[in-house]
Design a protein around this motif. Structure first.
Motif, PDB file in Angstrom:
ATOM      1  N   ALA A  48     -12.658   5.174  -9.691  1.00 29.63           N
ATOM      2  CA  ALA A  48     -11.547   5.710  -8.906  1.00 29.63           C
ATOM      3  C   ALA A  48     -11.599   5.198  -7.470  1.00 29.63           C
ATOM      4  CB  ALA A  48     -11.571   7.236  -8.937  1.00 29.63           C
ATOM      5  N   MET A  49     -12.790   5.132  -6.888  1.00 28.09           N
ATOM      6  CA  MET A  49     -12.931   4.592  -5.531  1.00 28.09           C
ATOM      7  C   MET A  49     -12.553   3.111  -5.500  1.00 28.09           C
ATOM      8  SD  MET A  49     -13.749   6.780  -3.218  1.00 28.09           S
ATOM      9  CE  MET A  49     -14.483   5.843  -1.907  1.00 28.09           C
ATOM     10  N   HIS A  50     -12.957   2.400  -6.515  1.00 29.45           N
ATOM     11  CA  HIS A  50     -12.621   0.974  -6.606  1.00 29.45           C
ATOM     12  C   HIS A  50     -11.101   0.794  -6.698  1.00 29.45           C
ATOM     13  CE1 HIS A  50     -13.359  -3.245  -7.405  1.00 29.45           C
ATOM     14  NE2 HIS A  50     -12.533  -3.174  -8.422  1.00 29.45           N
ATOM     15  N   GLY A  51     -10.454   1.618  -7.487  1.00 25.00           N
ATOM     16  CA  GLY A  51      -9.000   1.541  -7.608  1.00 25.00           C
ATOM     17  C   GLY A  51      -8.307   1.844  -6.289  1.00 25.00           C
ATOM     18  N   LEU A  52      -8.820   2.829  -5.550  1.00 18.87           N
ATOM     19  CA  LEU A  52      -8.268   3.147  -4.235  1.00 18.87           C
ATOM     20  C   LEU A  52      -8.445   1.974  -3.288  1.00 18.87           C
ATOM     21  CD1 LEU A  52      -7.078   5.175  -2.182  1.00 18.87           C
ATOM     22  CD2 LEU A  52      -9.426   5.980  -1.806  1.00 18.87           C
ATOM     23  N   MET A  53      -9.616   1.376  -3.306  1.00 21.05           N
ATOM     24  CA  MET A  53      -9.884   0.217  -2.448  1.00 21.05           C
ATOM     25  C   MET A  53      -8.920  -0.917  -2.763  1.00 21.05           C
ATOM     26  SD  MET A  53     -11.742  -1.161  -0.140  1.00 21.05           S
ATOM     27  CE  MET A  53     -13.404  -1.576   0.184  1.00 21.05           C
ATOM     28  N   LEU A  54      -8.699  -1.192  -4.026  1.00 21.35           N
ATOM     29  CA  LEU A  54      -7.780  -2.267  -4.409  1.00 21.35           C
ATOM     30  C   LEU A  54      -6.346  -1.969  -3.991  1.00 21.35           C
ATOM     31  CD1 LEU A  54      -9.122  -3.260  -7.935  1.00 21.35           C
ATOM     32  CD2 LEU A  54      -9.383  -4.507  -5.786  1.00 21.35           C
ATOM     33  N   GLU A  55      -5.948  -0.717  -4.106  1.00 17.20           N
ATOM     34  CA  GLU A  55      -4.590  -0.316  -3.713  1.00 17.20           C
ATOM     35  C   GLU A  55      -4.360  -0.542  -2.217  1.00 17.20           C
ATOM     36  OE1 GLU A  55      -0.800   1.145  -4.506  1.00 17.20           O
ATOM     37  OE2 GLU A  55      -2.394   0.971  -5.994  1.00 17.20           O
ATOM     38  N   VAL A  56      -5.314  -0.097  -1.397  1.00 17.49           N
ATOM     39  CA  VAL A  56      -5.175  -0.264   0.052  1.00 17.49           C
ATOM     40  C   VAL A  56      -5.300  -1.736   0.428  1.00 17.49           C
ATOM     41  CG1 VAL A  56      -6.152   0.336   2.311  1.00 17.49           C
ATOM     42  CG2 VAL A  56      -5.948   2.079   0.527  1.00 17.49           C
ATOM     43  N   MET A  57      -6.187  -2.444  -0.240  1.00 14.46           N
ATOM     44  CA  MET A  57      -6.364  -3.865   0.036  1.00 14.46           C
ATOM     45  C   MET A  57      -5.104  -4.662  -0.307  1.00 14.46           C
ATOM     46  SD  MET A  57      -9.502  -6.307  -1.182  1.00 14.46           S
ATOM     47  CE  MET A  57     -10.667  -4.995  -0.890  1.00 14.46           C
TER      48      MET A  57
END
Length: 90
Positions: A48-57
């Motif tokens: 979930a953290m990885h998905g959030l990082m990708l979304e913001v990136m």
């Protein structure tokens, strides 16, 4: 960070989901769940953290690099993103 404001509701939904996953991990540890259940909770929170990082990136790339007309600002933003990727990959 226009993309943060534009995507605020979606990002907050992700953060709240992460908070729920971390709370479930804490509960699993407190109640003495089996290690496989704890590992599943850790993997879910990490994903979930990885998905959030990708979304913001993705928003950062789109708004601050692709759409940025000033070459110097693009280069500065690219350097910030590269540094972030290096830290994230550790």
């Amino acid at each position: 960070m226009a993309h943060i404001q534009r995507d605020r509701k979606k990002l907050l939904t992700r953060v709240r989901r992460i908070a729920g996953q971390v709370a479930a991990l804490e509960q699993a540890l407190e109640t003495g769940d089996d290690c496989d259940a704890v590992l599943v909770q850790i993997a879910a929170a990490k994903g979930a953290m990885h998905g959030l990082m990708l979304e913001v990136m993705a928003g950062h790339l789109s708004d601050h690099l692709v759409a940025e007309p000033d070459q110097a600002r693009r280069e500065a933003e690219a350097a910030v993103l590269l540094d972030l990727l290096k830290r994230h990959a550790r």
